[in-house]
Design an enzyme around this catalytic site. Structure first.
Site, short mmCIF file in Angstrom:
data_model
loop_
_atom_site.label_atom_id
_atom_site.label_comp_id
_atom_site.label_asym_id
_atom_site.label_seq_id
_atom_site.Cartn_x
_atom_site.Cartn_y
_atom_site.Cartn_z
N CYS A 151 0.82 -1.22 0.00
CA CYS A 151 0.00 0.00 0.00
C CYS A 151 0.85 1.26 0.00
O CYS A 151 0.33 2.36 -0.18
CB CYS A 151 -0.93 0.00 1.21
SG CYS A 151 -0.04 -0.25 2.74
C1 LIG Z 1 0.15 -4.97 2.59
S1 LIG Z 1 1.20 -6.30 2.84
C2 LIG Z 1 0.08 -7.66 2.73
C3 LIG Z 1 -0.52 -8.09 4.03
C4 LIG Z 1 -1.38 -9.31 3.95
N1 LIG Z 1 -2.41 -9.19 2.95
C5 LIG Z 1 -2.03 -9.60 5.30
O1 LIG Z 1 -3.25 -9.58 5.38
O2 LIG Z 1 -1.31 -9.85 6.26
C6 LIG Z 1 2.05 -6.42 1.31
C7 LIG Z 1 3.08 -7.52 1.28
O3 LIG Z 1 3.54 -7.69 -0.06
C8 LIG Z 1 4.88 -8.13 0.02
N2 LIG Z 1 5.50 -7.98 -1.30
C9 LIG Z 1 5.91 -6.83 -1.88
N3 LIG Z 1 6.42 -7.07 -3.10
C10 LIG Z 1 6.32 -8.41 -3.31
C11 LIG Z 1 6.66 -9.27 -4.38
N4 LIG Z 1 7.23 -8.81 -5.49
N5 LIG Z 1 6.40 -10.59 -4.26
C12 LIG Z 1 5.82 -11.08 -3.13
N6 LIG Z 1 5.48 -10.30 -2.07
C13 LIG Z 1 5.72 -8.99 -2.16
C14 LIG Z 1 5.46 -7.25 1.11
O4 LIG Z 1 6.64 -7.80 1.64
C15 LIG Z 1 4.31 -7.22 2.12
O5 LIG Z 1 4.45 -8.21 3.09
#
Ligand SMILES: C[S@@+](CC[C@H](N)C(=O)[O-])C[C@H]1O[C@@H](n2cnc3c(N)ncnc32)[C@H](O)[C@@H]1O
Length: 390
Positions: A151
């Site tokens: 986000c």
């Molecule tokens: C907003 S958080 C998601 C939280 C999750 N939906 C929850 O309810 O706990 C976004 C996540 O996306 C991960 N992320 C960012 N880029 C990514 C990528 N290229 N591949 C996989 N994960 C990624 C980040 O590390 C982060 O943990």
């Protein structure tokens, strides 16, 4: 004449590949070093001395698991992208869905998921990077794909660079949906994404590639309306491959209210009562919990704004320097004598049951918590989606 500033890189190691540290000069870095040294010294002194116990170890009265009774397995499979510490994953699991796989870039977050659910297929670190996955292998086998793309590109707390932010992963979520063709997708983000500033972004990046195949609803949900003692509004995009199913879907209906303005609904438990703190004649939901990973400097503070600061003061809760556990919090007096939080307390205010624990350093645990979808809200969304299949 302007002088060039000599920036020096941070020496702090990070396990977050997306971290964008501040550009600081040596003198500016030294200010932060002195501050951290002083804080560490104060903490060490407090933990060595027995008579510095400032409050008893609190016994929470709130159990988020009661808001999400385990449903029988419904045979509907899920794929989880950007899984973080598992807020959405836990909600869908409790609602009876069948987990197929989780992808997450942070090793510590992937460890959190593996520890909580050793039987799940969890891809973490490089293997968890969604950018490298050929999703066609799942085509036709997935009922629901869910995820919360990062986000930071849209958050009010950040620079709101949207599509020009290298952390913008919405195109990756869209790529996965188009390759897998799940019957339903659920994507969550900060409410700012649903404001006028990002209308064009949403139209171009989300609706344009998906709306010819999916009936897409947008709904904003508030955490305290589902029983969690926190003010946290988030937007959910829920898309249905079948127009009939999409027309049948009804968003979750609030079950609690913050005060008495919504008629007969029960009033949500306050943060103090939830954490088992002494009554002080005032209680309320906690302000939005900020992720320890969201700024340029990793932090053990969960403070998100000036108005949040005022509410914490009224609640007599100290939102900075969150302690690793309740014992450490009880030994380390907050400057103003207010209640010092522990990681377990913050997780509870985010709607995680005590048995869902987080891996990594304190800021990393707080990062996973503050980034997550509040599990009881995820549970309600999952339940509403399950109902649309009937
Ligand atoms: C907003 S958080 C998601 C939280 C999750 N939906 C929850 O309810 O706990 C976004 C996540 O996306 C991960 N992320 C960012 N880029 C990514 C990528 N290229 N591949 C996989 N994960 C990624 C980040 O590390 C982060 O943990």
């Amino acid at each position: 004449m302007t002088l060039a500033r000599d920036f020096v890189p941070s020496r702090i190691k990070t396990s977050d590949p997306l971290h964008e540290p501040r550009m600081l000069t040596e003198a500016e870095r030294e200010v932060f070093r002195v501050r951290s040294r002083n804080a560490r010294r104060a903490k060490d002194t407090a933990s060595l001395s027995n008579h510095d116990v400032t409050h008893l170890v609190n016994k929470p009265t709130f159990d988020p698991a009661l808001l999400m009774p385990q449903q029988a397995r419904n045979g509907l499979t899920t794929l989880s992208l950007f899984s973080g510490g598992g807020g959405l994953d836990l909600g869908f699991d409790r609602a009876g869905f069948v987990h197929t796989g989780s992808w997450e870039l942070l090793d510590d977050a992937a460890s959190t998921l593996r520890r909580a659910r050793p039987d799940w297929a969890v891809f973490g670190g490089e293997a968890g990077d969604v950018r490298g996955v050929d999703w066609r292998q799942y085509k036709g086998n997935i009922a629901v794909m869910h995820g919360g793309p990062p986000c930071q590109p849209f958050s009010n707390a950040g620079k709101q660079r949207g599509a020009s932010d290298p952390r913008d992963m919405w195109p990756e979520f869209v790529r996965a949906v188009l390759a897998v063709k799940p019957e339903v997708f659920v994507a969550e983000n900060v409410a700012a994404l649903a404001t006028a500033r990002f209308t064009d972004y949403v139209a171009t990046t989300i609706m344009s590639p998906l709306s010819s195949q999916y009936t897409i609803h947008q709904v904003k949900l508030q955490a305290y309306e589902f029983g969690v003692p926190q003010a946290r509004r988030r937007v959910f995009f829920v898309g249905f491959l079948s127009a009939r199913q999409g027309a049948k879907w009804a968003p979750p209906v609030p079950k609690f209210q913050r005060n008495t303005d919504l008629g007969n609904l029960p009033v949500v438990v306050g943060a103090r009562q939830a954490l088992g703190l002494q009554p002080i004649g005032f209680d309320d939901v906690s302000p939005t919990i900020r992720s320890g990973l969201s700024g340029p400097r990793f932090t053990t503070s969960i403070l998100s704004s000036v108005s949040a600061q005022r509410r914490y003061e009224a609640l007599q809760i100290w939102p900075n320097g969150v302690a690793i556990d309740r014992q450490a919090a009880a030994r380390f007096a907050a400057k103003n004598g207010h209640f010092r939080l522990s990681v377990a307390d913050v997780a509870l205010l985010q709607g995680f049951p005590e048995w869902w624990t987080f891996e990594g350093a304190t800021y990393m645990k707080l990062g996973q918590i503050g980034n997550s979808v509040v599990p009881p809200v995820a549970y309600e969304v999952a339940g509403s989606v399950a109902a649309s299949f009937k």
